[in-house]
Write a protein that holds these residues in place. Structure first.
Motif, PDB file in Angstrom:
ATOM      1  N   GLU A 273       0.859  -1.178   0.000  1.00 43.60           N
ATOM      2  CA  GLU A 273       0.000   0.000   0.000  1.00 43.60           C
ATOM      3  C   GLU A 273       0.896   1.230   0.000  1.00 43.60           C
ATOM      4  O   GLU A 273       2.066   1.154   0.405  1.00 43.60           O
ATOM      5  CB  GLU A 273      -0.937   0.016   1.213  1.00 43.60           C
ATOM      6  N   TRP A 274       0.357   2.361  -0.443  1.00 47.64           N
ATOM      7  CA  TRP A 274       1.171   3.550  -0.633  1.00 47.64           C
ATOM      8  C   TRP A 274       0.773   4.639   0.354  1.00 47.64           C
ATOM      9  O   TRP A 274      -0.403   4.881   0.596  1.00 47.64           O
ATOM     10  CB  TRP A 274       1.042   4.067  -2.062  1.00 47.64           C
ATOM     11  N   ARG A 275       1.788   5.280   0.919  1.00 41.15           N
ATOM     12  CA  ARG A 275       1.568   6.355   1.880  1.00 41.15           C
ATOM     13  C   ARG A 275       2.404   7.568   1.475  1.00 41.15           C
ATOM     14  O   ARG A 275       3.506   7.422   0.958  1.00 41.15           O
ATOM     15  CB  ARG A 275       1.961   5.909   3.295  1.00 41.15           C
ATOM     16  N   GLY A 276       1.878   8.752   1.757  1.00 38.77           N
ATOM     17  CA  GLY A 276       2.590   9.968   1.400  1.00 38.77           C
ATOM     18  C   GLY A 276       2.284  10.369  -0.028  1.00 38.77           C
ATOM     19  O   GLY A 276       1.461   9.759  -0.718  1.00 38.77           O
ATOM     20  N   GLN A 277       2.980  11.406  -0.509  1.00 43.34           N
ATOM     21  CA  GLN A 277       2.724  11.932  -1.839  1.00 43.34           C
ATOM     22  C   GLN A 277       4.016  12.167  -2.604  1.00 43.34           C
ATOM     23  O   GLN A 277       5.028  12.562  -2.036  1.00 43.34           O
ATOM     24  CB  GLN A 277       1.939  13.250  -1.750  1.00 43.34           C
ATOM     25  N   ARG A 278       3.959  11.880  -3.865  1.00 43.23           N
ATOM     26  CA  ARG A 278       4.977  12.116  -4.877  1.00 43.23           C
ATOM     27  C   ARG A 278       6.412  11.935  -4.393  1.00 43.23           C
ATOM     28  O   ARG A 278       6.845  10.805  -4.204  1.00 43.23           O
ATOM     29  CB  ARG A 278       4.797  13.497  -5.529  1.00 43.23           C
ATOM     30  N   GLN A 279       7.127  13.016  -4.097  1.00 39.03           N
ATOM     31  CA  GLN A 279       8.551  12.906  -3.806  1.00 39.03           C
ATOM     32  C   GLN A 279       8.853  12.378  -2.405  1.00 39.03           C
ATOM     33  O   GLN A 279      10.021  12.198  -2.054  1.00 39.03           O
ATOM     34  CB  GLN A 279       9.237  14.256  -4.009  1.00 39.03           C
ATOM     35  N   HIS A 280       7.816  12.123  -1.630  1.00 41.97           N
ATOM     36  CA  HIS A 280       8.043  11.571  -0.291  1.00 41.97           C
ATOM     37  C   HIS A 280       7.168  10.346  -0.056  1.00 41.97           C
ATOM     38  O   HIS A 280       6.871   9.987   1.076  1.00 41.97           O
ATOM     39  CB  HIS A 280       7.749  12.643   0.767  1.00 41.97           C
ATOM     40  N   GLU A 281       6.777   9.698  -1.142  1.00 46.27           N
ATOM     41  CA  GLU A 281       5.888   8.544  -1.049  1.00 46.27           C
ATOM     42  C   GLU A 281       6.646   7.301  -0.583  1.00 46.27           C
ATOM     43  O   GLU A 281       7.840   7.148  -0.826  1.00 46.27           O
ATOM     44  CB  GLU A 281       5.237   8.288  -2.409  1.00 46.27           C
ATOM     45  N   GLN A 282       5.906   6.407   0.081  1.00 49.66           N
ATOM     46  CA  GLN A 282       6.485   5.162   0.566  1.00 49.66           C
ATOM     47  C   GLN A 282       5.595   3.994   0.171  1.00 49.66           C
ATOM     48  O   GLN A 282       4.370   4.102   0.146  1.00 49.66           O
ATOM     49  CB  GLN A 282       6.620   5.172   2.093  1.00 49.66           C
ATOM     50  N   GLY A 283       6.235   2.869  -0.138  1.00 45.15           N
ATOM     51  CA  GLY A 283       5.521   1.618  -0.343  1.00 45.15           C
ATOM     52  C   GLY A 283       5.668   0.775   0.911  1.00 45.15           C
ATOM     53  O   GLY A 283       6.780   0.437   1.328  1.00 45.15           O
ATOM     54  N   VAL A 284       4.532   0.440   1.517  1.00 51.70           N
ATOM     55  CA  VAL A 284       4.521  -0.254   2.804  1.00 51.70           C
ATOM     56  C   VAL A 284       3.863  -1.622   2.627  1.00 51.70           C
ATOM     57  O   VAL A 284       2.864  -1.764   1.898  1.00 51.70           O
ATOM     58  CB  VAL A 284       3.750   0.572   3.852  1.00 51.70           C
ATOM     59  N   VAL A 285       4.391  -2.639   3.305  1.00 49.54           N
ATOM     60  CA  VAL A 285       3.851  -3.987   3.206  1.00 49.54           C
ATOM     61  C   VAL A 285       2.503  -4.049   3.929  1.00 49.54           C
ATOM     62  O   VAL A 285       2.414  -3.774   5.131  1.00 49.54           O
ATOM     63  CB  VAL A 285       4.822  -5.014   3.803  1.00 49.54           C
ATOM     64  N   ARG A 286       1.468  -4.419   3.173  1.00 52.35           N
ATOM     65  CA  ARG A 286       0.150  -4.609   3.770  1.00 52.35           C
ATOM     66  C   ARG A 286      -0.009  -6.044   4.265  1.00 52.35           C
ATOM     67  O   ARG A 286      -0.539  -6.292   5.351  1.00 52.35           O
ATOM     68  CB  ARG A 286      -0.950  -4.282   2.765  1.00 52.35           C
ATOM     69  N   SER A 287       0.430  -6.991   3.435  1.00 54.75           N
ATOM     70  CA  SER A 287       0.372  -8.408   3.822  1.00 54.75           C
ATOM     71  C   SER A 287       1.509  -9.145   3.128  1.00 54.75           C
ATOM     72  O   SER A 287       2.024  -8.697   2.101  1.00 54.75           O
ATOM     73  CB  SER A 287      -0.977  -9.023   3.442  1.00 54.75           C
ATOM     74  N   VAL A 288       1.888 -10.298   3.701  1.00 58.62           N
ATOM     75  CA  VAL A 288       3.010 -11.051   3.154  1.00 58.62           C
ATOM     76  C   VAL A 288       2.762 -12.544   3.305  1.00 58.62           C
ATOM     77  O   VAL A 288       2.216 -12.997   4.317  1.00 58.62           O
ATOM     78  CB  VAL A 288       4.338 -10.645   3.850  1.00 58.62           C
ATOM     79  N   ASP A 289       3.135 -13.293   2.305  1.00 59.72           N
ATOM     80  CA  ASP A 289       3.024 -14.746   2.348  1.00 59.72           C
ATOM     81  C   ASP A 289       3.864 -15.296   3.498  1.00 59.72           C
ATOM     82  O   ASP A 289       4.964 -14.794   3.780  1.00 59.72           O
ATOM     83  CB  ASP A 289       3.519 -15.330   1.014  1.00 59.72           C
ATOM     84  N   THR A 290       3.374 -16.320   4.157  1.00 64.59           N
ATOM     85  CA  THR A 290       4.074 -16.865   5.335  1.00 64.59           C
ATOM     86  C   THR A 290       5.468 -17.372   5.000  1.00 64.59           C
ATOM     87  O   THR A 290       6.315 -17.471   5.887  1.00 64.59           O
ATOM     88  CB  THR A 290       3.253 -18.016   5.948  1.00 64.59           C
ATOM     89  N   ARG A 291       5.723 -17.671   3.735  1.00 65.94           N
ATOM     90  CA  ARG A 291       7.059 -18.141   3.350  1.00 65.94           C
ATOM     91  C   ARG A 291       8.118 -17.097   3.622  1.00 65.94           C
ATOM     92  O   ARG A 291       9.286 -17.421   3.871  1.00 65.94           O
ATOM     93  CB  ARG A 291       7.053 -18.513   1.861  1.00 65.94           C
ATOM     94  N   TRP A 292       7.722 -15.802   3.578  1.00 64.88           N
ATOM     95  CA  TRP A 292       8.709 -14.735   3.675  1.00 64.88           C
ATOM     96  C   TRP A 292       8.586 -13.907   4.949  1.00 64.88           C
ATOM     97  O   TRP A 292       9.337 -12.949   5.115  1.00 64.88           O
ATOM     98  CB  TRP A 292       8.566 -13.788   2.478  1.00 64.88           C
ATOM     99  N   ASN A 293       7.680 -14.266   5.853  1.00 64.03           N
ATOM    100  CA  ASN A 293       7.457 -13.374   7.004  1.00 64.03           C
ATOM    101  C   ASN A 293       8.575 -13.395   8.033  1.00 64.03           C
ATOM    102  O   ASN A 293       8.511 -12.682   9.035  1.00 64.03           O
ATOM    103  CB  ASN A 293       6.098 -13.648   7.664  1.00 64.03           C
ATOM    104  N   HIS A 294       9.601 -14.173   7.789  1.00 65.02           N
ATOM    105  CA  HIS A 294      10.779 -14.110   8.657  1.00 65.02           C
ATOM    106  C   HIS A 294      11.748 -13.012   8.218  1.00 65.02           C
ATOM    107  O   HIS A 294      12.645 -12.620   8.976  1.00 65.02           O
ATOM    108  CB  HIS A 294      11.515 -15.453   8.695  1.00 65.02           C
ATOM    109  N   VAL A 295      11.551 -12.496   6.985  1.00 66.49           N
ATOM    110  CA  VAL A 295      12.431 -11.430   6.490  1.00 66.49           C
ATOM    111  C   VAL A 295      11.662 -10.154   6.131  1.00 66.49           C
ATOM    112  O   VAL A 295      12.234  -9.065   6.099  1.00 66.49           O
ATOM    113  CB  VAL A 295      13.253 -11.892   5.264  1.00 66.49           C
TER     114      VAL A 295
END
Length: 412
Positions: A273-295
């Motif tokens: 999901e995306w937070r912030g605007q244009r030059q200060h935007e961030q991509g944040v993890v909303r959900s993750v497959d259990t295979r990768w939730n250790h990293v």
């Protein structure tokens, strides 16, 4: 047996083109720049030392530079190629703003030097000029061979100069010269500072615990992304025609940088999901497959937009209209945008010793790209390119690739 000369043979397109031509029985010569470190990673797997194979070599490398007209003339005269594929350039758009004079000297004037070397040598090869969709710049999509050019970067301006020089030598001297106006084309051999590969490489690093965040620029630029091996097939096809001409090459699909990022992460089970605007935007993890939730965990910031990665003048949207290539050459891209994302993610996971979903590798197998000899390690010049896996680990990676290919073949 035909003889081809490739400038830029150590780049993404040059390496695939060399493999394609070798598979067709060509003798291939490539120009490489002298360096204190090895810069032939992308072609090492197909190169055989001519001194060690008793005259059986079909690939020969020569030191040279697009800034040296005398040496270019000598190479053309001595090699006497049937076909010249001019792919060499300073090809990074953002870097061209920092190095405009160098970009002009190599990308623009380098083309003139090579064309003049051909003219002066008396040799009459067929000539391919690697032109770019960046030349269209601010022109609205879709773009075709009749679209007015409106370049928005020093790179695009230099490429436009080179485009017109190829046209001029065709008209003035009867040179069989073709411009391939290629839209963005990617692969597992794409340089790691280019957007698509930067994303898929960072994703693999995140899943192996080596990286937390990837830093990007404009997420709302739209591009027409295709598969590089298909595009080098088109380069060859242009030079096999009865008459020289210029062609736009692309897929006709257009997607944003934001969508590419989302699709790459989604392929391995990570929703953003995306937070912030244009030059200060961030991509944040909303959900993750259990295979990768250790990293990777929900709430992690995995994409950060930085102002320094924006271009001084942006190109908003590029989408190819390939009507001419379709009608005159019968060419149609086979690898879709969706396939491309999966191919790149699959291989970058493999390079990190991770087991990929495999849909991208299956696609390659299904579409018949058996002439590609992809090494089981990263070949694009990053630090890890020189830190090869231990032999045991590399053999296991080879087995993994073989198993995936066999599985894909079994499905078809």
């Amino acid at each position: 047996m035909k003889v081809a000369l490739i400038t830029g043979i150590t780049g993404q397109d040059g390496s695939y083109l060399a493999e394609l031509l070798l598979s067709k029985g060509y003798t291939v010569h490539g120009i490489i720049r002298r360096s204190s470190v090895f810069n032939t990673n992308r072609i090492d797997h197909v190169y055989k030392d001519p001194n060690a194979v008793n005259g059986e070599a079909q690939l020969f490398l020569h030191y040279g530079d697009l800034s040296d007209p005398g040496l270019l003339t000598e190479l053309i005269y001595n090699i006497r190629p049937d076909e010249v594929y001019h792919l060499g350039a300073q090809s990074h758009v953002r870097v061209s703003f920092d190095m405009p004079e160098y970009t002009g000297n190599i990308t623009a004037m380098g083309t003139t030097r090579l064309l003049e070397a051909i003219r002066r040598s008396g040799i009459r090869p067929r000539f391919y000029q690697a032109s770019s969709s960046e030349m269209f710049g601010a022109a609205p999509p879709p773009q075709n061979e009749q679209t007015p050019f409106a370049p928005q970067s020093p790179y695009a301006v230099a490429k436009l100069y080179a485009y017109w020089m190829a046209c001029n030598y065709r008209d003035a001297y009867g040179l069989f010269a073709c411009n391939g106006i290629l839209f963005n084309h990617e692969s597992p051999r794409r340089g790691e500072t280019f957007l698509t590969r930067k994303v898929t490489r960072a994703l693999a690093f995140m899943l192996s615990g080596k990286q937390k965040t990837v830093y990007l620029g404009n997420l709302d630029a739209y591009r027409d992304w295709g598969y590089a091996p298909e595009y080098v097939q088109m380069m060859w096809l242009m030079l096999q025609q009865d008459q020289p001409d210029d062609y736009v090459v692309g897929t006709g699909e257009m997607h944003s940088v934001r969508q590419f990022v989302e699709d790459a992460f989604a392929y391995v089970g990570i929703e953003l999901e995306w937070r912030g605007q244009r030059q200060h935007e961030q991509g944040v993890v909303r959900s993750v497959d259990t295979r990768w939730n250790h990293v990777v965990r929900s709430g992690d910031v995995v994409v950060q937009v930085l102002p320094k990665y924006f271009r001084p003048t942006e190109v908003d949207a590029l989408r190819a209209d390939i009507t001419k290539a379709r009608q005159k050459l019968g060419w149609e891209p086979q690898v879709t945008y969706r396939d491309l994302v999966r191919i790149m993610v699959d291989y970058d996971l493999l390079f990190e010793g991770l087991h990929p979903p495999g849909e991208g590798i299956e696609c390659e197998q299904r579409l018949g790209y058996g002439w590609i000899q992809q090494p089981p390690y990263n070949v694009t010049g990053g630090l890890d390119s020189y830190q090869r896996l231990p032999v045991k680990a590399e053999r296991q990676l080879v087995r993994t690739i073989v198993e995936l290919l066999a599985e894909a073949e079994g499905k078809w």
